[in-house]
Motif scaffolding. Structure first.
Motif, mmCIF file in Angstrom:
data_model
loop_
_atom_site.group_PDB
_atom_site.id
_atom_site.type_symbol
_atom_site.label_atom_id
_atom_site.label_comp_id
_atom_site.label_asym_id
_atom_site.label_seq_id
_atom_site.Cartn_x
_atom_site.Cartn_y
_atom_site.Cartn_z
ATOM 1 N N GLY A 154 0.805 -1.207 0.000
ATOM 2 C CA GLY A 154 0.000 0.000 0.000
ATOM 3 C C GLY A 154 0.835 1.252 0.000
ATOM 4 N N GLY A 155 0.147 2.369 -0.171
ATOM 5 C CA GLY A 155 0.826 3.645 -0.217
ATOM 6 C C GLY A 155 1.703 3.754 -1.450
ATOM 7 N N ALA A 156 2.466 4.820 -1.515
ATOM 8 C CA ALA A 156 3.322 5.048 -2.672
ATOM 9 C C ALA A 156 4.526 5.878 -2.270
ATOM 10 C CB ALA A 156 2.545 5.747 -3.790
ATOM 11 N N VAL A 157 5.693 5.487 -2.775
ATOM 12 C CA VAL A 157 6.917 6.261 -2.581
ATOM 13 C C VAL A 157 7.115 7.122 -3.816
ATOM 14 C CG1 VAL A 157 9.407 6.182 -2.253
ATOM 15 C CG2 VAL A 157 7.961 4.469 -1.154
ATOM 16 N N GLY A 158 7.152 8.436 -3.621
ATOM 17 C CA GLY A 158 7.425 9.343 -4.717
ATOM 18 C C GLY A 158 6.212 9.702 -5.535
ATOM 19 N N ASP A 159 6.355 10.753 -6.284
ATOM 20 C CA ASP A 159 5.336 11.218 -7.209
ATOM 21 C C ASP A 159 6.062 11.801 -8.426
ATOM 22 O OD1 ASP A 159 3.019 11.989 -8.413
ATOM 23 O OD2 ASP A 159 2.664 13.739 -7.129
ATOM 24 N N PRO A 160 6.237 11.047 -9.518
ATOM 25 C CA PRO A 160 5.554 9.792 -9.838
ATOM 26 C C PRO A 160 6.000 8.625 -8.960
ATOM 27 C CG PRO A 160 7.247 10.232 -11.461
ATOM 28 C CD PRO A 160 7.159 11.463 -10.603
ATOM 29 N N CYS A 183 7.437 5.363 -7.434
ATOM 30 C CA CYS A 183 8.561 4.470 -7.727
ATOM 31 C C CYS A 183 8.499 3.198 -6.880
ATOM 32 C CB CYS A 183 9.888 5.186 -7.529
ATOM 33 S SG CYS A 183 10.213 5.796 -5.880
ATOM 34 N N GLY A 184 7.364 2.951 -6.231
ATOM 35 C CA GLY A 184 7.195 1.715 -5.476
ATOM 36 C C GLY A 184 6.186 1.893 -4.361
ATOM 37 N N PRO A 185 5.719 0.762 -3.777
ATOM 38 C CA PRO A 185 4.798 0.855 -2.646
ATOM 39 C C PRO A 185 5.499 1.392 -1.406
ATOM 40 C CG PRO A 185 5.474 -1.412 -2.975
ATOM 41 C CD PRO A 185 6.033 -0.631 -4.131
ATOM 42 N N ALA A 186 4.740 2.033 -0.534
ATOM 43 C CA ALA A 186 5.306 2.599 0.690
ATOM 44 C C ALA A 186 5.544 1.543 1.751
ATOM 45 C CB ALA A 186 4.388 3.693 1.237
ATOM 46 N N PHE A 187 4.820 0.423 1.679
ATOM 47 C CA PHE A 187 4.969 -0.611 2.708
ATOM 48 C C PHE A 187 4.409 -1.926 2.193
ATOM 49 C CE2 PHE A 187 1.073 1.764 3.496
ATOM 50 C CZ PHE A 187 0.104 0.779 3.492
ATOM 51 N N THR A 188 4.825 -3.012 2.849
ATOM 52 C CA THR A 188 4.306 -4.350 2.584
ATOM 53 C C THR A 188 3.881 -4.979 3.899
ATOM 54 O OG1 THR A 188 5.731 -4.692 0.653
ATOM 55 C CG2 THR A 188 4.865 -6.663 1.725
ATOM 56 N N TYR A 189 2.732 -5.648 3.872
ATOM 57 C CA TYR A 189 2.228 -6.364 5.044
ATOM 58 C C TYR A 189 2.025 -7.815 4.664
ATOM 59 C CZ TYR A 189 -0.893 -7.940 8.754
ATOM 60 O OH TYR A 189 -1.460 -8.640 9.793
ATOM 61 N N ARG A 190 2.519 -8.720 5.517
ATOM 62 C CA ARG A 190 2.341 -10.152 5.290
ATOM 63 C C ARG A 190 1.851 -10.816 6.568
ATOM 64 N NH1 ARG A 190 7.596 -9.890 3.101
ATOM 65 N NH2 ARG A 190 8.378 -11.305 4.707
#
Length: 343
Positions: free
Chosen positions: A30-36, A38-45
């Motif tokens: 979820g979330g987003a790193v950067g604009d545009p 460049c990847g999700p902000a976090f991962t949950y497992r």
């Protein structure tokens, strides 16, 4: 925004589960790193059937840096080493693998936004114009805005380590230039809110299954100086907001375990926990949280930059601690030691 791995088949966590993995686990990004982006902000497992009611979260080990962020730093390498909880996510990965605890890892670096700070913990002096936006003023309310003053920063933010870090002790300013107006709001929307909303939802889901839930907020710290009366400087610091974030039996069991393992440890000093514990802990409602700080010299090389042979034994010790605390959390729930409030 939360994105589900299409191979997952769990019907919780998240919304709209779909068939997939035979093991029943779930992976959410979820979330987003950067604009545009460049990847999700976090991962949950999380495994499909959790063997213990524990979520391990790692908010400060993120190292996905947008190009514009690196270009704006005065000293990229130094800032990364000083701001990151360097590679402590590798410890957390091993802990989750061997214990079955759920795992939440932030990929967004602390340099972009500190997930252990409140949304209003901002040094407005680092923003071009240095004033609150109309939206922020509306959120605070006219009375609050008058009391604090437009653009006034709180004490933690003025120290240089607010929601967006500004300066480092002994180094000075991190950034070559001020942030553009609206940039902090964008980072809050892309990183801070989705991270904490998912963590909150998952803690409640675990509590619903077990009757109680424990959040281990995992960090690392630079080596501490030896204090008067100490034979060894602590390699582990446990924070419980001075008793406010978890049942006393949990913190007591944690220190007994560390003592039995021969680990030098400290309680709440110099790290008692921050926004993560303040927001997510509610012991009276079965939501417990402990911040765990690991000395970087215990698992990194002499430059505190790369993994050392100590990483494996540190991960094993933290895993054994997680098992102990998970069992104690389950006992608290089965003993009816809290009254769950409607939320």
């Amino acid at each position: 925004m939360i994105m589900r791995d299409p191979s997952d088949d769990s019907d919780a966590p998240g919304d709209g589960a779909t068939p997939g993995s035979p093991r029943g686990g779930v992976t959410l990004q979820g979330g987003a790193v950067g604009d545009p982006v460049c990847g999700p902000a976090f991962t949950y497992r999380a495994p499909g059937a959790m063997p213990l009611p524990v979520i391990v979260a790692v908010p400060h080990a993120g190292r996905v840096y947008p190009a514009e962020t690196l270009a704006a730093m005065r000293d990229v390498r130094l800032s990364q080493l000083r701001l990151e909880d360097r590679l402590v996510d590798l410890v957390a990965e091993e802990v989750a693998r061997t214990t079955g605890a759920a795992l939440m890892i932030a990929h967004a670096p602390r340099a972009l936004l500190d997930l252990n700070r409140a949304e209003d913990d901002v040094d407005w002096g680092m923003v071009e114009g240095g004033r609150l936006s109309d939206r922020q003023a509306d959120c605070q309310g006219e009375g609050a805005a008058r009391a604090e003053g437009q653009g006034r920063s709180n004490r933690r933010a003025r120290s240089g380590l607010g929601l967006v870090p500004r300066r480092l002790p002994g180094f000075g300013e991190i950034w070559k230039r001020p942030l553009a107006p609206g940039e902090i709001e964008g980072r809050i929307e892309r990183i801070h809110r989705p991270y904490h909303e998912l963590l909150e939802r998952e803690l409640r889901r675990v509590r619903a299954q077990w009757g109680a839930a424990l959040l281990i907020d995992l960090h690392s710290m630079p080596p501490l100086r030896l204090q008067a009366g100490e034979s060894r400087a602590p390699h582990y610091v446990l924070g419980d907001r001075f008793g406010a974030s978890c049942d006393a039996r949990l913190i007591g069991r944690a220190f007994r375990h560390l003592d039995a393992e021969g680990c030098a440890s400290a309680h709440n000093r110099p790290y008692a926990g921050g926004y993560v514990l303040d927001r997510h802990a509610a012991p009276a409602r079965g939501l417990h949280a402990i911040q765990v700080e690991i000395c970087r010299s215990a698992y990194l090389d002499v430059d505190l930059a790369e993994p050392s042979p100590g990483l494996v034994p540190v991960a094993r010790m933290i895993a054994s601690l997680v098992r102990e605390l998970g069992a104690e959390t389950a006992r608290l729930a089965s003993g009816g030691d809290f009254a769950q409030a409607a939320e």
